[in-house]
Motif scaffolding. Structure first.
Motif, mmCIF file in Angstrom:
data_model
loop_
_atom_site.group_PDB
_atom_site.id
_atom_site.type_symbol
_atom_site.label_atom_id
_atom_site.label_comp_id
_atom_site.label_asym_id
_atom_site.label_seq_id
_atom_site.Cartn_x
_atom_site.Cartn_y
_atom_site.Cartn_z
ATOM 1 N N TYR A 1 3.973 -9.802 3.076
ATOM 2 C CA TYR A 1 3.931 -9.535 1.640
ATOM 3 C C TYR A 1 5.043 -10.365 1.014
ATOM 4 O O TYR A 1 6.219 -10.205 1.360
ATOM 5 C CB TYR A 1 4.143 -8.052 1.300
ATOM 6 C CG TYR A 1 4.138 -7.842 -0.207
ATOM 7 C CD1 TYR A 1 2.945 -7.753 -0.893
ATOM 8 C CD2 TYR A 1 5.329 -7.810 -0.928
ATOM 9 C CE1 TYR A 1 2.920 -7.633 -2.278
ATOM 10 C CE2 TYR A 1 5.319 -7.688 -2.306
ATOM 11 C CZ TYR A 1 4.114 -7.589 -2.980
ATOM 12 O OH TYR A 1 4.095 -7.485 -4.345
ATOM 13 N N ASP B 1 2.241 7.479 2.736
ATOM 14 C CA ASP B 1 0.970 7.237 3.437
ATOM 15 C C ASP B 1 -0.202 8.017 2.835
ATOM 16 O O ASP B 1 -0.859 8.795 3.539
ATOM 17 C CB ASP B 1 1.128 7.584 4.921
ATOM 18 C CG ASP B 1 0.113 6.861 5.812
ATOM 19 O OD1 ASP B 1 -0.558 5.935 5.310
ATOM 20 O OD2 ASP B 1 -0.001 7.231 6.993
ATOM 21 N N SER C 1 -1.782 2.006 -8.010
ATOM 22 C CA SER C 1 -2.963 2.637 -8.598
ATOM 23 C C SER C 1 -2.585 3.862 -9.425
ATOM 24 O O SER C 1 -3.084 4.059 -10.541
ATOM 25 C CB SER C 1 -3.958 3.036 -7.503
ATOM 26 O OG SER C 1 -4.467 1.888 -6.864
ATOM 27 N N LYS D 1 -3.213 7.313 2.108
ATOM 28 C CA LYS D 1 -4.548 7.074 2.671
ATOM 29 C C LYS D 1 -4.577 7.191 4.192
ATOM 30 O O LYS D 1 -5.611 6.976 4.812
ATOM 31 C CB LYS D 1 -5.043 5.677 2.256
ATOM 32 C CG LYS D 1 -5.107 5.462 0.749
ATOM 33 C CD LYS D 1 -5.448 4.011 0.435
ATOM 34 C CE LYS D 1 -5.347 3.715 -1.030
ATOM 35 N NZ LYS D 1 -5.529 2.279 -1.330
ATOM 36 N N SER E 1 0.855 -1.180 0.000
ATOM 37 C CA SER E 1 0.000 0.000 0.000
ATOM 38 C C SER E 1 0.896 1.237 0.000
ATOM 39 O O SER E 1 1.797 1.353 0.824
ATOM 40 C CB SER E 1 -0.887 -0.002 1.250
ATOM 41 O OG SER E 1 -1.685 1.165 1.291
ATOM 42 N N ASP F 1 -9.367 -0.764 -4.200
ATOM 43 C CA ASP F 1 -10.355 -0.032 -3.411
ATOM 44 C C ASP F 1 -11.675 0.094 -4.172
ATOM 45 O O ASP F 1 -12.756 -0.079 -3.607
ATOM 46 C CB ASP F 1 -9.830 1.360 -3.050
ATOM 47 C CG ASP F 1 -8.875 1.317 -1.868
ATOM 48 O OD1 ASP F 1 -8.649 0.220 -1.320
ATOM 49 O OD2 ASP F 1 -8.343 2.380 -1.496
ATOM 50 N N ILE G 1 -2.892 -5.135 -4.009
ATOM 51 C CA ILE G 1 -1.735 -5.493 -3.186
ATOM 52 C C ILE G 1 -1.379 -6.953 -3.430
ATOM 53 O O ILE G 1 -0.216 -7.285 -3.638
ATOM 54 C CB ILE G 1 -2.013 -5.237 -1.686
ATOM 55 C CG1 ILE G 1 -2.157 -3.733 -1.429
ATOM 56 C CG2 ILE G 1 -0.870 -5.805 -0.831
ATOM 57 C CD1 ILE G 1 -2.600 -3.376 -0.014
ATOM 58 N N CYS H 1 6.819 3.769 1.765
ATOM 59 C CA CYS H 1 5.357 3.749 1.680
ATOM 60 C C CYS H 1 4.725 4.413 2.899
ATOM 61 O O CYS H 1 3.729 5.135 2.782
ATOM 62 C CB CYS H 1 4.856 2.312 1.536
ATOM 63 S SG CYS H 1 5.306 1.524 -0.024
#
Length: 198
Positions: A164, A141, A40, A143, A35, A63, A106, A137
């Motif tokens: 992951y 951040d 995206s 989101k 993430s 999402d 993801i 990441c």
């Protein structure tokens, strides 16, 4: 439901016919990564570049899909697996329709990604590992999720307290710590041209 009562109904228009009509091949670009790695954002840029080349595309985003198709799923291990299974099947339909499909998920587990790969003929699943460290990441951040993890508001977060599995041999690696969005999108489009998919 009794599956014995279900029969596959063949049509007269095949994937090759749809590809011929569209003037290009179809395939699945599968963007995987943590993430905040840029999956995206890059998929949006790639879709725009392909549209400008006259390529028929559709973009599926993790999402977005959970707003409707997979709104009934939680983030449990079982539901995460089902999330990828469903989107794999949907992606297969889009590819069969002759559309160059972009999926940004993801998808942390190798087994789930390999399941999606198994749905398509060789060469039609293109795994794109969007690489960025957890630290990078978390600093991005976009989101606010890493902040929630830090504050103890979110558990089972991929890359922190949920695994992951880095792809062992993806078709492409996009390092978003070393290149910007435009460079990343160009790398992917150049790859598609090299493979004669567009």
């Amino acid at each position: 439901m009794n599956k014995k009562n279900i029969t596959w109904h063949e049509g007269k228009v095949m994937k090759a016919d749809r590809q011929h009509l569209n003037g290009h091949k179809s395939a699945l670009l599968w963007f995987t990564g943590l993430s905040g790695s840029g999956k995206s954002t890059i998929s949006v840029e790639v879709e725009k570049a392909l549209y400008e080349l006259g390529i028929h595309t559709y973009r599926l985003d993790g999402d977005n899909v959970r707003h409707r198709l997979n709104h009934d799923l939680t983030f449990s291990e079982e539901d995460r697996k089902e999330n990828i299974r469903r989107i794999g099947e949907v992606s297969k339909l889009f590819v069969d329709a002759g559309i160059l499909t972009l999926a940004a998920f993801i998808s942390p587990l190798k087994a789930d990604r390999e399941f999606v790969r198994s749905l398509l003929p060789k060469g039609e699943f293109i795994e794109i590992y969007v690489q960025a460290s957890v630290e990078t990441c978390a600093n991005r951040d976009p989101k606010g999720l890493y902040e929630k993890v830090k504050n103890g508001e979110l558990k089972g977060f991929t890359g922190i307290d949920s695994p992951y599995e880095i792809p062992a041999s993806p078709e492409m690696i996009i390092d978003t710590e070393k290149q910007n969005i435009e460079e990343s999108a160009r790398q992917i489009v150049d790859y598609l041209k090299m493979k004669r998919l567009v």
